[in-house]
Scaffold this motif. Structure first.
Motif, mmCIF file in Angstrom:
data_model
loop_
_atom_site.group_PDB
_atom_site.id
_atom_site.type_symbol
_atom_site.label_atom_id
_atom_site.label_comp_id
_atom_site.label_asym_id
_atom_site.label_seq_id
_atom_site.Cartn_x
_atom_site.Cartn_y
_atom_site.Cartn_z
ATOM 1 N N ARG A 1 1.018 -1.103 0.330
ATOM 2 C CA ARG A 1 0.069 0.259 -0.045
ATOM 3 C C ARG A 1 0.645 1.248 -0.088
ATOM 4 N NH1 ARG A 1 -4.597 -1.527 4.356
ATOM 5 N NH2 ARG A 1 -5.718 -2.935 2.759
ATOM 6 N N GLU A 2 0.572 2.042 -0.943
ATOM 7 C CA GLU A 2 1.783 3.200 -1.276
ATOM 8 C C GLU A 2 3.036 2.683 -1.070
ATOM 9 O OE1 GLU A 2 0.050 6.111 0.512
ATOM 10 O OE2 GLU A 2 -1.934 5.227 -0.269
ATOM 11 N N THR A 3 3.808 3.363 -0.133
ATOM 12 C CA THR A 3 5.426 2.787 0.171
ATOM 13 C C THR A 3 5.315 1.943 1.397
ATOM 14 O OG1 THR A 3 5.223 4.946 2.000
ATOM 15 C CG2 THR A 3 5.351 5.519 -0.438
ATOM 16 N N SER A 4 4.766 1.037 1.817
ATOM 17 C CA SER A 4 4.649 -0.070 2.682
ATOM 18 C C SER A 4 3.970 -0.709 3.075
ATOM 19 C CB SER A 4 4.394 0.371 4.146
ATOM 20 O OG SER A 4 2.766 0.949 4.133
ATOM 21 N N TYR A 5 4.148 -2.581 2.857
ATOM 22 C CA TYR A 5 3.111 -3.528 3.151
ATOM 23 C C TYR A 5 2.479 -3.884 4.104
ATOM 24 C CZ TYR A 5 6.267 -4.583 -0.373
ATOM 25 O OH TYR A 5 6.514 -5.028 -1.646
ATOM 26 N N VAL A 6 1.700 -4.003 4.708
ATOM 27 C CA VAL A 6 0.089 -4.165 5.465
ATOM 28 C C VAL A 6 0.512 -5.917 5.079
ATOM 29 C CG1 VAL A 6 -2.139 -3.926 6.048
ATOM 30 C CG2 VAL A 6 -0.869 -2.697 4.997
ATOM 31 N N LEU A 7 0.494 -6.723 6.929
ATOM 32 C CA LEU A 7 0.084 -8.417 6.917
ATOM 33 C C LEU A 7 -1.310 -8.356 7.045
ATOM 34 C CD1 LEU A 7 0.596 -10.621 7.252
ATOM 35 C CD2 LEU A 7 2.117 -10.080 9.956
ATOM 36 N N ILE A 8 -1.986 -9.012 5.947
ATOM 37 C CA ILE A 8 -3.288 -9.333 5.941
ATOM 38 C C ILE A 8 -4.321 -10.434 6.921
ATOM 39 C CG2 ILE A 8 -5.478 -8.785 5.175
ATOM 40 C CD1 ILE A 8 -4.361 -6.980 3.710
ATOM 41 N N LEU A 9 -4.514 -11.233 7.955
ATOM 42 C CA LEU A 9 -5.171 -12.287 7.372
ATOM 43 C C LEU A 9 -6.540 -12.367 7.865
ATOM 44 C CD1 LEU A 9 -2.386 -13.385 10.438
ATOM 45 C CD2 LEU A 9 -2.858 -14.366 7.892
ATOM 46 N N ASP A 10 -7.320 -12.668 7.385
ATOM 47 C CA ASP A 10 -8.866 -13.177 7.166
ATOM 48 C C ASP A 10 -9.044 -14.211 8.540
ATOM 49 O OD1 ASP A 10 -8.754 -12.450 4.970
ATOM 50 O OD2 ASP A 10 -9.101 -14.247 4.150
ATOM 51 N N GLY A 11 -10.803 -13.553 9.004
ATOM 52 C CA GLY A 11 -11.015 -13.971 9.918
ATOM 53 C C GLY A 11 -10.578 -16.237 10.004
ATOM 54 N N SER A 12 -10.949 -16.643 9.238
ATOM 55 C CA SER A 12 -10.123 -17.859 8.949
ATOM 56 C C SER A 12 -9.231 -18.867 9.345
ATOM 57 C CB SER A 12 -11.054 -18.089 7.429
ATOM 58 O OG SER A 12 -10.425 -18.345 6.516
ATOM 59 N N GLU A 13 -8.093 -17.901 9.111
ATOM 60 C CA GLU A 13 -7.573 -18.146 9.276
ATOM 61 C C GLU A 13 -6.131 -17.318 10.576
ATOM 62 O OE1 GLU A 13 -5.446 -17.257 4.836
ATOM 63 O OE2 GLU A 13 -6.066 -15.771 5.615
ATOM 64 N N THR A 14 -7.023 -17.156 11.534
ATOM 65 C CA THR A 14 -6.460 -16.752 12.898
ATOM 66 C C THR A 14 -7.334 -18.001 13.729
ATOM 67 O OG1 THR A 14 -7.880 -14.591 13.185
ATOM 68 C CG2 THR A 14 -6.078 -14.334 11.623
ATOM 69 N N LYS A 15 -6.367 -17.323 15.296
ATOM 70 C CA LYS A 15 -7.343 -18.647 16.289
ATOM 71 C C LYS A 15 -8.297 -17.846 16.991
ATOM 72 C CE LYS A 15 -5.513 -19.876 20.388
ATOM 73 N NZ LYS A 15 -4.352 -20.540 21.981
ATOM 74 N N ASN A 16 -8.653 -16.576 17.500
ATOM 75 C CA ASN A 16 -9.953 -15.980 17.382
ATOM 76 C C ASN A 16 -10.442 -15.551 16.238
ATOM 77 O OD1 ASN A 16 -8.523 -13.870 16.580
ATOM 78 N ND2 ASN A 16 -8.116 -12.799 18.298
ATOM 79 N N ARG B 1 -10.547 -13.238 13.786
ATOM 80 C CA ARG B 1 -10.785 -11.725 13.775
ATOM 81 C C ARG B 1 -10.081 -11.757 12.933
ATOM 82 N NH1 ARG B 1 -11.024 -9.106 20.069
ATOM 83 N NH2 ARG B 1 -13.259 -10.327 19.944
ATOM 84 N N ARG B 2 -10.529 -10.230 12.021
ATOM 85 C CA ARG B 2 -9.899 -10.548 10.756
ATOM 86 C C ARG B 2 -8.784 -9.684 11.343
ATOM 87 N NH1 ARG B 2 -9.399 -8.928 5.596
ATOM 88 N NH2 ARG B 2 -8.656 -6.841 4.906
ATOM 89 N N TYR B 3 -7.149 -9.874 10.822
ATOM 90 C CA TYR B 3 -5.968 -9.440 11.455
ATOM 91 C C TYR B 3 -5.195 -8.432 10.291
ATOM 92 C CZ TYR B 3 -1.419 -8.978 14.087
ATOM 93 O OH TYR B 3 0.434 -8.449 14.277
ATOM 94 N N GLU B 4 -5.124 -7.390 11.209
ATOM 95 C CA GLU B 4 -4.952 -6.579 9.367
ATOM 96 C C GLU B 4 -3.600 -5.495 10.020
ATOM 97 O OE1 GLU B 4 -5.554 -3.212 6.032
ATOM 98 O OE2 GLU B 4 -7.179 -4.535 7.072
ATOM 99 N N GLN B 5 -2.326 -5.006 9.934
ATOM 100 C CA GLN B 5 -1.700 -4.676 10.520
ATOM 101 C C GLN B 5 -0.209 -3.640 9.401
ATOM 102 O OE1 GLN B 5 -0.722 -3.599 14.284
ATOM 103 N NE2 GLN B 5 -2.890 -4.123 14.433
ATOM 104 N N PRO B 6 0.043 -2.961 9.606
ATOM 105 C CA PRO B 6 1.299 -2.470 8.879
ATOM 106 C C PRO B 6 2.337 -3.024 9.092
ATOM 107 C CG PRO B 6 0.024 -0.563 10.273
ATOM 108 C CD PRO B 6 -0.284 -1.769 10.892
ATOM 109 N N LEU B 7 3.426 -2.892 8.271
ATOM 110 C CA LEU B 7 4.857 -3.469 8.831
ATOM 111 C C LEU B 7 5.328 -2.489 8.135
ATOM 112 C CD1 LEU B 7 5.401 -7.120 6.782
ATOM 113 C CD2 LEU B 7 4.925 -6.485 8.743
ATOM 114 N N PRO B 8 6.329 -2.378 9.423
ATOM 115 C CA PRO B 8 7.220 -0.342 9.458
ATOM 116 C C PRO B 8 8.190 -0.801 7.850
ATOM 117 C CG PRO B 8 8.621 -2.425 10.877
ATOM 118 C CD PRO B 8 7.159 -3.256 10.455
ATOM 119 N N ALA B 9 8.272 0.536 7.368
ATOM 120 C CA ALA B 9 8.783 0.569 6.272
ATOM 121 C C ALA B 9 10.043 0.653 6.560
ATOM 122 C CB ALA B 9 8.743 1.750 5.323
ATOM 123 N N CYS B 10 10.618 0.912 7.866
ATOM 124 C CA CYS B 10 12.390 0.535 7.444
ATOM 125 C C CYS B 10 12.784 -0.351 8.138
ATOM 126 C CB CYS B 10 13.544 1.529 8.562
ATOM 127 S SG CYS B 10 11.833 1.395 10.778
ATOM 128 N N GLY B 11 13.749 -1.547 7.821
ATOM 129 C CA GLY B 11 13.602 -2.845 7.519
ATOM 130 C C GLY B 11 13.442 -3.636 6.892
#
Length: 70
Positions: free
Chosen positions: A33-48, A50-60
């Protein structure tokens, strides 16, 4: 070496379950997404279930999706 470093960085920044991490796919779970990446897991892929969506830090995080060297 390069791949292993990226994996360690991702798990250090966004710890997820081993099974979820092993199933990650570029374009589906790691989305640019633009200049960074987002980690996305659907609810069917998580223990609880719930959908998981978190940005990954651009540095590194190097550019992903380039040619794969074996």
């Amino acid at each position: 070496m390069y791949r292993d470093g990226v994996m360690i960085m991702m798990l250090a920044c966004r710890p997820i379950r081993r099974q979820s991490f092993a199933g990650l796919r570029l374009g589906r779970h790691l989305v640019k997404r633009e200049t960074s990446y987002v980690l996305i897991l659907d609810g069917s892929e998580t223990k609880n279930h719930r959908r998981y969506e978190q940005p990954l830090p651009a540095c590194g995080l190097p550019p992903l999706g380039g040619p794969v060297q074996i």
